[in-house]
Structures are given as C-alpha cells and as structure tokens.
Design a protein around this motif. Sequence first.
Motif, PDB file in Angstrom:
ATOM      1  N   LEU A   6      -1.104  -8.976  42.820  1.00 35.97           N
ATOM      2  CA  LEU A   6      -0.498  -9.962  41.933  1.00 35.97           C
ATOM      3  C   LEU A   6      -1.031  -9.727  40.523  1.00 35.97           C
ATOM      4  O   LEU A   6      -2.234  -9.759  40.298  1.00 35.97           O
ATOM      5  N   PHE A   7      -0.087  -9.454  39.625  1.00 35.18           N
ATOM      6  CA  PHE A   7      -0.402  -9.206  38.220  1.00 35.18           C
ATOM      7  C   PHE A   7       0.037 -10.384  37.390  1.00 35.18           C
ATOM      8  O   PHE A   7       1.054 -11.001  37.685  1.00 35.18           O
ATOM      9  N   GLY A   8      -0.666 -10.614  36.334  1.00 30.55           N
ATOM     10  CA  GLY A   8      -0.208 -11.603  35.376  1.00 30.55           C
ATOM     11  C   GLY A   8      -1.221 -11.696  34.261  1.00 30.55           C
ATOM     12  O   GLY A   8      -2.425 -11.635  34.510  1.00 30.55           O
ATOM     13  N   SER A  12      -0.886 -16.906  32.955  1.00 26.25           N
ATOM     14  CA  SER A  12       0.419 -16.735  33.605  1.00 26.25           C
ATOM     15  C   SER A  12       0.581 -17.586  34.861  1.00 26.25           C
ATOM     16  O   SER A  12       1.664 -17.666  35.422  1.00 26.25           O
ATOM     17  N   LYS A  14      -1.466 -17.096  37.565  1.00 31.45           N
ATOM     18  CA  LYS A  14      -1.862 -16.222  38.675  1.00 31.45           C
ATOM     19  C   LYS A  14      -2.780 -16.950  39.666  1.00 31.45           C
ATOM     20  O   LYS A  14      -2.578 -16.858  40.879  1.00 31.45           O
ATOM     21  N   GLN A  17      -0.761 -19.553  41.683  1.00 33.92           N
ATOM     22  CA  GLN A  17       0.156 -18.916  42.622  1.00 33.92           C
ATOM     23  C   GLN A  17      -0.593 -18.180  43.734  1.00 33.92           C
ATOM     24  O   GLN A  17      -0.146 -18.173  44.879  1.00 33.92           O
ATOM     25  N   SER A  18      -1.741 -17.566  43.405  1.00 36.01           N
ATOM     26  CA  SER A  18      -2.552 -16.879  44.417  1.00 36.01           C
ATOM     27  C   SER A  18      -2.916 -17.839  45.542  1.00 36.01           C
ATOM     28  O   SER A  18      -2.765 -17.511  46.719  1.00 36.01           O
ATOM     29  N   ASP A  85      -6.644  -9.080  43.528  1.00 34.90           N
ATOM     30  CA  ASP A  85      -6.713  -9.784  42.253  1.00 34.90           C
ATOM     31  C   ASP A  85      -7.767  -9.091  41.386  1.00 34.90           C
ATOM     32  O   ASP A  85      -8.920  -8.985  41.785  1.00 34.90           O
ATOM     33  N   LEU A 114       3.902 -11.294  37.174  1.00 30.04           N
ATOM     34  CA  LEU A 114       4.398 -12.517  36.531  1.00 30.04           C
ATOM     35  C   LEU A 114       4.693 -12.232  35.064  1.00 30.04           C
ATOM     36  O   LEU A 114       3.825 -11.750  34.340  1.00 30.04           O
ATOM     37  N   GLY A 172       7.673 -15.932  35.168  1.00 31.28           N
ATOM     38  CA  GLY A 172       6.513 -16.799  35.309  1.00 31.28           C
ATOM     39  C   GLY A 172       6.611 -18.062  34.488  1.00 31.28           C
ATOM     40  O   GLY A 172       5.612 -18.712  34.212  1.00 31.28           O
TER      41      GLY A 172
END
Length: 192
Positions: A6-8, A12, A14, A17-18, A85, A114, A172
């Motif tokens: 998961l990038f952001g 964002s 992250k 959402q994680s 992450d 994101l 996002g």
Amino acid sequence: MFNIILFGPPGSGKGTQSEKLIATYGLKHLSTGDLLRSEIAARTPLGLEAKNIMDRGELVPDEVVVGMISSALDANPQAKGFLFDGFPRTEAQSEALDKLLRLKNTEIGVVLALDVSEEELVKRLLNRGLTSGRSDDTNESVIRARITEYKKKTTVVADYYQQFDKVVIVAGEGTVEEIFSALCSEIDKRLS
C-alpha cells in the motif's frame, strides 16, 4: 497467501486504510520500522546488527531488512497474507522482496497507490498537525518537501511493479468508506 503493498504520500490516509484492510482480509501488517524496533528490543542477531549500524548513523542495509521480513514471514505461517508498509522504497528492495517471496512460494498480489492532490494532502496534514503533536505536520514548506521526496522515491517502485501489471491507482479523496470500498474492489478482483 495474498500480499499487498500500500502506497500513499504523507496524509493520504494510508494508516486508516491499512487498519481496515488488515481487519477485513486477515492480513498481517508488515511495517519495516516496527520490525526494526521489535528485532532490536528482542536483541536478535539481526536486531543487534541493525542497532550497531543505526548507532553509527548509517542506514540499515537492504539484506538486513529483508532478513527481518523473512523472519516475520516465517513467524506467521497462519497469515492469509501481508500488507507491506514502508517497504520496498527502491528498485533493489523491490527485487529483493520479490526474490524472498518466491522462495516462500508467494508473491505481491497488488500494489495499491492512493492518489491524492498535493493541495488536499497539505490541507489534511496541516489539520492533523493541530492535534498530532508532530512538528513536521505544522509547516507547509516541510510538508511540501515531504510530498516531493515521497514522489521521487516511490515512482521507481511503482515503475518496477508496473512491468508486471500489478500497480493500481486508487482515488484517495472522498470519504474513508468510499476509498476503502475502492481498495476492496481492486483486491477482490484479484482474489477471485
């Protein structure tokens, strides 16, 4: 086993959402920062090596970080998958992670990125700075520098995984639930 990166950029969503993805899909959260702290606290051989390197003010080499990830994978054989992450951050780390996962008979299922406009990120971070106690969330020029640094670093990782058709850009901006629903939709497509 289904593994996700998961990038952001900072701000964002992250972290939010994680947590939701981990709970929904039964994933194990793999944060390299947490791994380092845990290995150092447990005084493992890798942790002691990392501590010596960090005490000299140097960055922990990829092979040490990959070793810690390998240990975490081995320690969680019941995991349905992992959410990565903060790693990988370079093409070399991406290649090392893929090699390790192949040895464990698994792979990265999807790279979720994101996408949030810079103006929205700045607004969110300045807002977060009012309550987070993080000094890097209170200065707009510092925030913009962090966003630029993030873009520079993660572009190479996205480019690497793009060649395997694994990168999905997810809007996002919107409510937490709308963004979560979009992420789940992308994961579910790949799980079925």
